[in-house]
Motif scaffolding. Structure first.
Motif, short mmCIF file in Angstrom:
data_model
loop_
_atom_site.label_atom_id
_atom_site.label_comp_id
_atom_site.label_asym_id
_atom_site.label_seq_id
_atom_site.Cartn_x
_atom_site.Cartn_y
_atom_site.Cartn_z
N TYR A 146 0.80 -1.22 0.00
CA TYR A 146 0.00 0.00 0.00
C TYR A 146 0.84 1.27 0.00
O TYR A 146 0.56 2.20 -0.77
CB TYR A 146 -0.93 0.01 1.21
CG TYR A 146 -1.61 1.35 1.43
CD1 TYR A 146 -2.62 1.78 0.58
CD2 TYR A 146 -1.22 2.18 2.48
CE1 TYR A 146 -3.24 3.01 0.76
CE2 TYR A 146 -1.83 3.40 2.67
CZ TYR A 146 -2.83 3.82 1.82
OH TYR A 146 -3.43 5.04 2.00
N THR A 147 1.86 1.35 0.85
CA THR A 147 2.58 2.62 1.02
C THR A 147 3.16 3.15 -0.30
O THR A 147 2.95 4.32 -0.64
CB THR A 147 3.67 2.48 2.09
OG1 THR A 147 3.05 2.14 3.34
CG2 THR A 147 4.42 3.79 2.26
N TRP A 149 2.17 2.38 -3.26
CA TRP A 149 1.00 2.67 -4.10
C TRP A 149 0.43 4.05 -3.77
O TRP A 149 0.16 4.85 -4.66
CB TRP A 149 -0.06 1.59 -3.92
CG TRP A 149 -1.33 1.85 -4.69
CD1 TRP A 149 -1.61 1.46 -5.96
CD2 TRP A 149 -2.47 2.58 -4.24
NE1 TRP A 149 -2.85 1.89 -6.34
CE2 TRP A 149 -3.41 2.60 -5.30
CE3 TRP A 149 -2.80 3.24 -3.05
CZ2 TRP A 149 -4.64 3.23 -5.19
CZ3 TRP A 149 -4.03 3.86 -2.95
CH2 TRP A 149 -4.94 3.86 -4.00
N TRP A 150 0.25 4.33 -2.49
CA TRP A 150 -0.31 5.61 -2.06
C TRP A 150 0.64 6.75 -2.41
O TRP A 150 0.20 7.84 -2.79
CB TRP A 150 -0.58 5.56 -0.57
CG TRP A 150 -1.23 6.78 0.03
CD1 TRP A 150 -0.80 7.48 1.11
CD2 TRP A 150 -2.45 7.41 -0.39
NE1 TRP A 150 -1.65 8.52 1.40
CE2 TRP A 150 -2.68 8.50 0.49
CE3 TRP A 150 -3.35 7.18 -1.42
CZ2 TRP A 150 -3.78 9.35 0.36
CZ3 TRP A 150 -4.45 8.02 -1.55
CH2 TRP A 150 -4.65 9.09 -0.67
N ARG A 151 1.93 6.50 -2.30
CA ARG A 151 2.91 7.50 -2.68
C ARG A 151 2.80 7.81 -4.17
O ARG A 151 2.86 8.97 -4.59
CB ARG A 151 4.31 7.01 -2.33
CG ARG A 151 5.38 8.09 -2.30
CD ARG A 151 6.72 7.50 -1.88
NE ARG A 151 6.69 6.98 -0.53
CZ ARG A 151 7.02 5.76 -0.19
NH1 ARG A 151 7.41 4.89 -1.11
NH2 ARG A 151 6.98 5.37 1.07
N VAL A 153 0.08 7.47 -5.99
CA VAL A 153 -1.18 8.20 -6.19
C VAL A 153 -0.99 9.67 -5.87
O VAL A 153 -1.44 10.55 -6.62
CB VAL A 153 -2.29 7.59 -5.30
CG1 VAL A 153 -3.52 8.48 -5.29
CG2 VAL A 153 -2.67 6.20 -5.80
N GLN A 154 -0.34 9.96 -4.77
CA GLN A 154 -0.13 11.35 -4.39
C GLN A 154 0.75 12.08 -5.40
O GLN A 154 0.55 13.27 -5.66
CB GLN A 154 0.49 11.41 -2.99
CG GLN A 154 -0.46 10.93 -1.90
CD GLN A 154 0.22 10.85 -0.55
OE1 GLN A 154 1.23 10.18 -0.37
NE2 GLN A 154 -0.34 11.55 0.43
N GLY A 275 -5.89 9.03 3.67
CA GLY A 275 -5.24 7.74 3.54
C GLY A 275 -6.22 6.58 3.63
O GLY A 275 -6.04 5.54 2.98
N GLY A 278 -7.76 6.32 0.38
CA GLY A 278 -6.80 5.65 -0.48
C GLY A 278 -6.78 4.15 -0.26
O GLY A 278 -6.66 3.38 -1.22
N TRP A 279 -6.90 3.71 0.98
CA TRP A 279 -6.92 2.27 1.27
C TRP A 279 -8.09 1.59 0.56
O TRP A 279 -7.96 0.49 0.02
CB TRP A 279 -7.00 2.05 2.78
CG TRP A 279 -6.98 0.61 3.19
CD1 TRP A 279 -8.05 -0.17 3.52
CD2 TRP A 279 -5.83 -0.24 3.33
NE1 TRP A 279 -7.66 -1.43 3.86
CE2 TRP A 279 -6.29 -1.51 3.75
CE3 TRP A 279 -4.46 -0.05 3.15
CZ2 TRP A 279 -5.42 -2.58 3.99
CZ3 TRP A 279 -3.60 -1.11 3.38
CH2 TRP A 279 -4.08 -2.35 3.79
N PHE A 282 -7.12 1.22 -3.00
CA PHE A 282 -6.13 0.15 -3.14
C PHE A 282 -6.83 -1.21 -3.18
O PHE A 282 -6.45 -2.10 -3.95
CB PHE A 282 -5.13 0.22 -1.98
CG PHE A 282 -3.97 -0.72 -2.10
CD1 PHE A 282 -3.26 -0.84 -3.30
CD2 PHE A 282 -3.57 -1.49 -1.02
CE1 PHE A 282 -2.17 -1.72 -3.40
CE2 PHE A 282 -2.49 -2.36 -1.12
CZ PHE A 282 -1.79 -2.47 -2.31
#
Length: 469
Positions: A146-147, A149-151, A153-154, A275, A278-279, A282
């Protein structure tokens, strides 16, 4: 295609008028016919059906206020869509995309059939911040953690801004022979008959777009401050309660994102909340890549897990009668409200899969039947995460001790006291382990169905052997 031919707006998991790209597309091309198809090939749980009844009624009311109506049909999706398109002389059918395997196949088949008929078929992104195929690693593969992936996305910048309800929304007339085939929400038989178990749902929730935005506004003004610190405390009213509204599309992730951003650069609370949005994305991106996520482990090495068969223990867990107060409180909250606090979801899932060593799929199915926010992606994804067989999962040796979790996240016992009245008179020091009282657990409260230490040791042995296998 004839001039001024109507466009069918096919609603699915996007039961809203604002920030609905497909509806905006339909409104821009001429008169609109709004359609919802209730397909028995896509079964839903009891709590979901209850919510869907209210959601369809609310959407129909919003459309009627603008001079239209929601055309509800029941039956296999493709014949319903094609029949209506033929009967009204439609020029196009438009919709917002879905990401589960069976739903995508239905959409693809209908798109092919419509184009064979000479009609236009257009799909739009409307239910995620970004489409799953837009967020990829440098190698072009999907993310498994996830981390990063979220990075990524941002780094893509903000999602497109939400669009308002179409300023001009003209509706095509519905001929009498078509109206005869249409259903009402009541005609779909979505509500429980006897026994009527939905009283708690009615007390807790109001489906619909208006209620979703009222809840979002209230959360941002009253609860966002302190969210990062309080969101893990089930006794505190700190969460947004937006998950069922997201599930049925009364509010979009883009609307939530931009509503938070409209308050200025997000602080720790806003960042934490986004976040969580975002989860959810994901989970949907994972479902897109792994359509069998509800039935197969995302980490195949755990397919060899020697799950136990224990119908008595499963039933005790479902009924909130395990003898462990924080677990029982969560399961009773679920039954009464159709929802459960996220921290407690992790606790009860760990208890089922680790201490009872029961298959996570049994828990996923129970949640799918009892949650009003039983999202096909999030439900399976989160169960696998807790069980240890999912992407970026908690390690198999992370086993939540329900007593310690209760003492840490419900220190005064307020949450347990609300949902487990048999022990409501106990103080915060004893309420999470009432069997330790000199007199034993109060009469009426069930004994513990598993020894925590023994269940933990059994789980660790099973998981270690599965990994070796």
């Amino acid at each position: 295609m004839t001039k001024n031919a109507p466009t069918i707006m096919w609603f699915r998991d996007d039961l809203r008028l604002a920030d609905n790209p497909a509806l905006s597309d339909a409104a821009a091309t001429g008169p609109v016919i709004c359609l919802y198809v209730h397909d028995p090939a896509f079964p839903s749980g009891g709590a979901e059906r209850w919510w869907l009844h209210g959601a369809l009624a609310a959407l129909d009311q919003d459309l009627q206020a603008r001079g239209g109506r929601l055309c509800i049909m029941a039956g296999p999706t493709q014949p319903c869509v094609l029949w209506l398109a033929q009967q009204v002389g439609a020029g196009a059918v438009v919709w917002n995309r879905r990401y589960g395997g069976p739903a995508r196949q239905v959409d693809a088949d209908i798109k092919t059939a419509l184009r064979t008929m000479g009609l236009q078929a257009r799909s739009h992104p409307g239910n995620m911040l970004h489409e799953p195929w837009q967020v990829r690693t440098r190698q072009g593969t999907s993310f498994r953690v996830y981390t990063p992936w979220w990075r990524a996305v941002q780094a893509m910048g903000p999602p497109p801004p939400p669009v308002p309800v179409p300023a001009t929304l003209a509706f095509a007339p519905i001929a009498p022979h078509i109206a005869e085939r249409l259903e009402t929400p009541a005609g779909l038989d979505l509500l429980p008959a006897r026994p009527d178990w939905a009283q708690g749902l009615r007390e807790t929730w109001q489906p619909g777009e208006r209620a979703a935005h009222e809840r979002l506004d209230h959360f941002l003004s009253e609860r966002l401050a302190g969210y990062a610190r309080l969101r893990d405390l089930p006794g505190q009213p700190a969460t947004s309660g937006l998950s069922p509204h997201l599930r049925f599309g009364h509010v979009s992730p883009r609307q939530i994102w931009h509503a938070v951003m409209a308050r200025g650069a997000p602080d720790a609370d806003g960042t934490c909340f986004l976040g969580e949005v975002g989860w959810r994305d994901f989970a949907h991106a994972t479902l897109f890549d792994c359509p069998d996520m509800a039935t197969r482990s995302l980490r195949p090495e755990y397919d060899a897990m020697p799950w136990r068969t224990d119908p008595v223990g499963l039933r005790a867990w479902q009924q909130g009668r395990t003898g462990y107060p924080i677990v029982d409180a969560g399961m009773r909250e679920l039954w009464h409200t159709g929802w459960m606090h996220n921290r407690v979801r992790m606790i009860v899932a760990s208890f089922l899969t680790k201490h009872l060593l029961l298959d996570w799929r049994a828990g996923e199915r129970w949640f799918a039947d009892t949650l009003v926010d039983a999202d096909a992606a999030s439900n399976a994804f989160n169960w696998q995460w807790v069980a240890g067989c999912g992407l970026d999962a908690a390690p198999y040796f992370r086993i939540f001790n329900p007593v310690l979790q209760g003492e840490k996240f419900d220190p005064a016992g307020d949450y347990v006291r609300r949902w487990v009245p048999e022990i409501a008179h106990l103080d915060g020091k004893t309420i999470h382990a009432p069997w330790k009282m000199a007199t034993g657990a109060p009469r009426g409260y069930p004994p513990c169905i598993v020894d925590l230490a023994g269940g933990r040791a059994r789980a660790l042995d099973a998981w270690k052997n599965a990994v070796k296998a």
